[in-house]
Scaffold this motif. Structure first.
Motif, PDB file in Angstrom:
ATOM      1  N   GLY A 110       0.770  -1.236   0.000  1.00  0.00           N
ATOM      2  CA  GLY A 110       0.000   0.000   0.000  1.00  0.00           C
ATOM      3  C   GLY A 110       0.798   1.281   0.000  1.00  0.00           C
ATOM      4  N   HIS A 111       2.103   1.184  -0.206  1.00  0.00           N
ATOM      5  CA  HIS A 111       2.947   2.375  -0.181  1.00  0.00           C
ATOM      6  C   HIS A 111       3.126   2.959  -1.584  1.00  0.00           C
ATOM      7  CE1 HIS A 111       3.884   1.632   4.003  1.00  0.00           C
ATOM      8  NE2 HIS A 111       4.309   0.420   3.726  1.00  0.00           N
ATOM      9  N   ASP A 112       3.455   4.244  -1.620  1.00  0.00           N
ATOM     10  CA  ASP A 112       3.829   4.946  -2.842  1.00  0.00           C
ATOM     11  C   ASP A 112       5.352   4.886  -2.929  1.00  0.00           C
ATOM     12  OD1 ASP A 112       3.607   6.558  -5.107  1.00  0.00           O
ATOM     13  OD2 ASP A 112       3.696   8.409  -3.946  1.00  0.00           O
ATOM     14  N   VAL A 113       5.888   4.397  -4.047  1.00  0.00           N
ATOM     15  CA  VAL A 113       7.318   4.099  -4.114  1.00  0.00           C
ATOM     16  C   VAL A 113       7.945   4.768  -5.335  1.00  0.00           C
ATOM     17  CG1 VAL A 113       9.063   2.285  -4.062  1.00  0.00           C
ATOM     18  CG2 VAL A 113       6.810   1.864  -3.056  1.00  0.00           C
ATOM     19  N   HIS A 114       9.093   5.419  -5.109  1.00  0.00           N
ATOM     20  CA  HIS A 114       9.790   6.144  -6.167  1.00  0.00           C
ATOM     21  C   HIS A 114      11.273   5.778  -6.167  1.00  0.00           C
ATOM     22  CE1 HIS A 114       6.260   8.731  -6.793  1.00  0.00           C
ATOM     23  NE2 HIS A 114       6.130   8.665  -5.477  1.00  0.00           N
ATOM     24  N   PRO A 115      11.652   4.705  -6.868  1.00  0.00           N
ATOM     25  CA  PRO A 115      13.084   4.430  -7.039  1.00  0.00           C
ATOM     26  C   PRO A 115      13.714   5.529  -7.897  1.00  0.00           C
ATOM     27  CG  PRO A 115      11.732   2.513  -7.574  1.00  0.00           C
ATOM     28  CD  PRO A 115      10.813   3.689  -7.510  1.00  0.00           C
ATOM     29  N   LEU A 116      14.945   5.895  -7.555  1.00  0.00           N
ATOM     30  CA  LEU A 116      15.586   7.036  -8.209  1.00  0.00           C
ATOM     31  C   LEU A 116      16.976   6.647  -8.718  1.00  0.00           C
ATOM     32  CD1 LEU A 116      15.732  10.122  -8.822  1.00  0.00           C
ATOM     33  CD2 LEU A 116      16.636  10.413  -6.503  1.00  0.00           C
ATOM     34  N   THR A 117      17.251   6.986  -9.958  1.00  0.00           N
ATOM     35  CA  THR A 117      18.599   6.850 -10.508  1.00  0.00           C
ATOM     36  C   THR A 117      19.337   8.169 -10.342  1.00  0.00           C
ATOM     37  OG1 THR A 117      17.986   5.165 -12.136  1.00  0.00           O
ATOM     38  CG2 THR A 117      19.942   6.466 -12.603  1.00  0.00           C
ATOM     39  N   LEU A 118      20.529   8.118  -9.777  1.00  0.00           N
ATOM     40  CA  LEU A 118      21.340   9.316  -9.604  1.00  0.00           C
ATOM     41  C   LEU A 118      22.042   9.680 -10.911  1.00  0.00           C
ATOM     42  CD1 LEU A 118      22.958   8.468  -6.144  1.00  0.00           C
ATOM     43  CD2 LEU A 118      21.025  10.007  -6.583  1.00  0.00           C
ATOM     44  N   SER A 119      22.359  10.951 -11.055  1.00  0.00           N
ATOM     45  CA  SER A 119      23.022  11.447 -12.258  1.00  0.00           C
ATOM     46  C   SER A 119      24.333  10.699 -12.518  1.00  0.00           C
ATOM     47  CB  SER A 119      23.322  12.941 -12.115  1.00  0.00           C
ATOM     48  OG  SER A 119      22.129  13.691 -12.049  1.00  0.00           O
ATOM     49  N   GLY A 120      24.560  10.389 -13.791  1.00  0.00           N
ATOM     50  CA  GLY A 120      25.795   9.731 -14.192  1.00  0.00           C
ATOM     51  C   GLY A 120      25.748   8.222 -14.178  1.00  0.00           C
ATOM     52  N   LEU A 121      24.609   7.648 -13.743  1.00  0.00           N
ATOM     53  CA  LEU A 121      24.492   6.203 -13.600  1.00  0.00           C
ATOM     54  C   LEU A 121      23.333   5.663 -14.444  1.00  0.00           C
ATOM     55  CD1 LEU A 121      25.019   6.252  -9.778  1.00  0.00           C
ATOM     56  CD2 LEU A 121      26.505   5.017 -11.361  1.00  0.00           C
ATOM     57  N   ALA A 122      23.430   4.355 -14.779  1.00  0.00           N
ATOM     58  CA  ALA A 122      22.349   3.656 -15.482  1.00  0.00           C
ATOM     59  C   ALA A 122      21.857   4.488 -16.673  1.00  0.00           C
ATOM     60  CB  ALA A 122      21.225   3.315 -14.507  1.00  0.00           C
ATOM     61  N   GLU A 123      20.546   4.762 -16.735  1.00  0.00           N
ATOM     62  CA  GLU A 123      19.996   5.492 -17.880  1.00  0.00           C
ATOM     63  C   GLU A 123      20.416   6.971 -17.892  1.00  0.00           C
ATOM     64  OE1 GLU A 123      16.721   5.905 -14.721  1.00  0.00           O
ATOM     65  OE2 GLU A 123      18.252   4.442 -15.314  1.00  0.00           O
ATOM     66  N   LYS A 124      21.089   7.421 -16.816  1.00  0.00           N
ATOM     67  CA  LYS A 124      21.565   8.805 -16.770  1.00  0.00           C
ATOM     68  C   LYS A 124      23.079   8.895 -16.992  1.00  0.00           C
ATOM     69  CE  LYS A 124      17.860  10.372 -13.689  1.00  0.00           C
ATOM     70  NZ  LYS A 124      17.539  10.982 -12.368  1.00  0.00           N
ATOM     71  N   GLN A 125      23.664   7.871 -17.595  1.00  0.00           N
ATOM     72  CA  GLN A 125      25.088   7.922 -17.932  1.00  0.00           C
ATOM     73  C   GLN A 125      25.372   9.119 -18.827  1.00  0.00           C
ATOM     74  OE1 GLN A 125      27.448   4.145 -18.714  1.00  0.00           O
ATOM     75  NE2 GLN A 125      25.360   3.430 -19.114  1.00  0.00           N
ATOM     76  N   GLY A 126      26.539   9.703 -18.621  1.00  0.00           N
ATOM     77  CA  GLY A 126      26.918  10.851 -19.433  1.00  0.00           C
ATOM     78  C   GLY A 126      26.567  12.178 -18.809  1.00  0.00           C
ATOM     79  N   VAL A 127      25.724  12.177 -17.769  1.00  0.00           N
ATOM     80  CA  VAL A 127      25.387  13.408 -17.058  1.00  0.00           C
ATOM     81  C   VAL A 127      26.491  13.679 -16.031  1.00  0.00           C
ATOM     82  CG1 VAL A 127      23.720  14.558 -15.572  1.00  0.00           C
ATOM     83  CG2 VAL A 127      22.925  12.980 -17.355  1.00  0.00           C
ATOM     84  N   PRO A 128      27.181  14.818 -16.114  1.00  0.00           N
ATOM     85  CA  PRO A 128      28.243  15.107 -15.151  1.00  0.00           C
ATOM     86  C   PRO A 128      27.680  15.112 -13.729  1.00  0.00           C
ATOM     87  CG  PRO A 128      28.307  16.653 -16.987  1.00  0.00           C
ATOM     88  CD  PRO A 128      27.024  15.887 -17.111  1.00  0.00           C
ATOM     89  N   ALA A 129      28.424  14.524 -12.795  1.00  0.00           N
ATOM     90  CA  ALA A 129      27.880  14.403 -11.439  1.00  0.00           C
ATOM     91  C   ALA A 129      28.978  14.357 -10.399  1.00  0.00           C
ATOM     92  CB  ALA A 129      27.012  13.150 -11.329  1.00  0.00           C
ATOM     93  N   GLY A 130      28.739  15.083  -9.318  1.00  0.00           N
ATOM     94  CA  GLY A 130      29.517  14.961  -8.100  1.00  0.00           C
ATOM     95  C   GLY A 130      28.562  14.634  -6.956  1.00  0.00           C
ATOM     96  N   GLN A 131      29.086  14.631  -5.761  1.00  0.00           N
ATOM     97  CA  GLN A 131      28.242  14.272  -4.616  1.00  0.00           C
ATOM     98  C   GLN A 131      27.095  15.250  -4.420  1.00  0.00           C
ATOM     99  OE1 GLN A 131      28.839  14.424   0.072  1.00  0.00           O
ATOM    100  NE2 GLN A 131      30.359  13.126  -0.907  1.00  0.00           N
ATOM    101  N   GLN A 132      27.354  16.535  -4.546  1.00  0.00           N
ATOM    102  CA  GLN A 132      26.278  17.505  -4.345  1.00  0.00           C
ATOM    103  C   GLN A 132      25.241  17.448  -5.468  1.00  0.00           C
ATOM    104  OE1 GLN A 132      25.777  19.118  -1.452  1.00  0.00           O
ATOM    105  NE2 GLN A 132      27.507  17.815  -0.864  1.00  0.00           N
TER     106      GLN A 132
END
Length: 231
Positions: free
Chosen positions: A28-50
């Motif tokens: 019964g929960h609302d769930v939002h898995p998130l890909t961080l920048s630079g990974l998986a389908e977001k490869q190529g997006v410049p990313a640091g920790q912030q």
């Protein structure tokens, strides 16, 4: 209804949470898995920790989520812990799954022998290459599960590992659960061990390895559900 934002660790994307997300939605929960920048389908997006911290905050604000449980696995505990304090009263709880916790001014690589990781990043254009199948031995994973992780992993942006965390308030003031996976060590260490001495942090253990979303997805979903029930 609780709204979970799930963030996987190094090399992984939102796909890593497929089984856990399905279990939580059934509950019964609302769930939002998130890909961080630079990974998986977001490869190529410049990313640091912030960048990764902002990814999480932006997702919560874009969807106007309330009663949020932020879940960070492994590396992503560092940006998730920072994002947790920045979303204010939207937060219900933050959950660290065998994860690092941010310390103001310190990087993910601080506090543990990281020369090999740094050399690896130097040799791979600033990225931390994924583990081979051998690196997952002894973590309670089947050959099929290991193959799934290896096939889906992508190089991790090195800047996110070396940039310092920015923590404006004491993490011990946030309601938190730390899930320790026992095949990866008996007890939390470092900053997590200190934070667990506080009244607002609880420790839960799982008898599996460092990647419970693959080795025990149903049990991990139940643990997340129960952490909310105790809030």
């Amino acid at each position: 209804m609780t709204r979970f934002v799930l963030v996987a660790g190094a090399w992984l994307g939102a796909w890593a949470w497929d089984e856990v997300a399905a279990e939580l939605r059934t509950a019964g929960h609302d769930v939002h898995p998130l890909t961080l920048s630079g990974l998986a389908e977001k490869q190529g997006v410049p990313a640091g920790q912030q960048t990764h911290v902002q990814d999480i905050v932006d997702e919560v604000e874009r969807l106007d989520l309330r009663d949020v449980v932020l879940v960070g696995h492994s590396y992503s505990g560092i940006p998730v812990g920072q994002a947790a304090e920045r979303i204010g009263d939207r937060l219900t709880r933050v959950v660290f799954v065998d994860a690092g916790v941010p310390v103001d001014g310190e990087s993910f690589l601080a506090g543990w022998p990281s020369d090999q990781v740094r050399r690896s990043m130097d040799e791979n254009d600033g990225f931390w290459p994924p583990l081979s199948a051998d690196g997952y031995a002894g973590q309670g994973l089947t050959d099929e599960q290991i193959a799934r992780i290896v096939d889906g992993s992508t190089p991790h942006p090195g800047a996110s590992l070396t940039e310092p965390a920015i923590v404006a308030r004491r993490l011990g003031e946030l309601p938190a659960t730390y899930i320790k996976c026992l095949l990866d060590g008996d007890e939390p260490s470092g900053a997590a061990a200190q934070l667990l001495k506080g009244e607002r942090w609880e420790l839960v253990t799982m008898d599996t390895g460092h990647w419970p979303m693959f080795s025990q997805p149903r049990e991990l979903a139940r643990t997340l559900h129960e952490s909310v029930a105790r809030t």
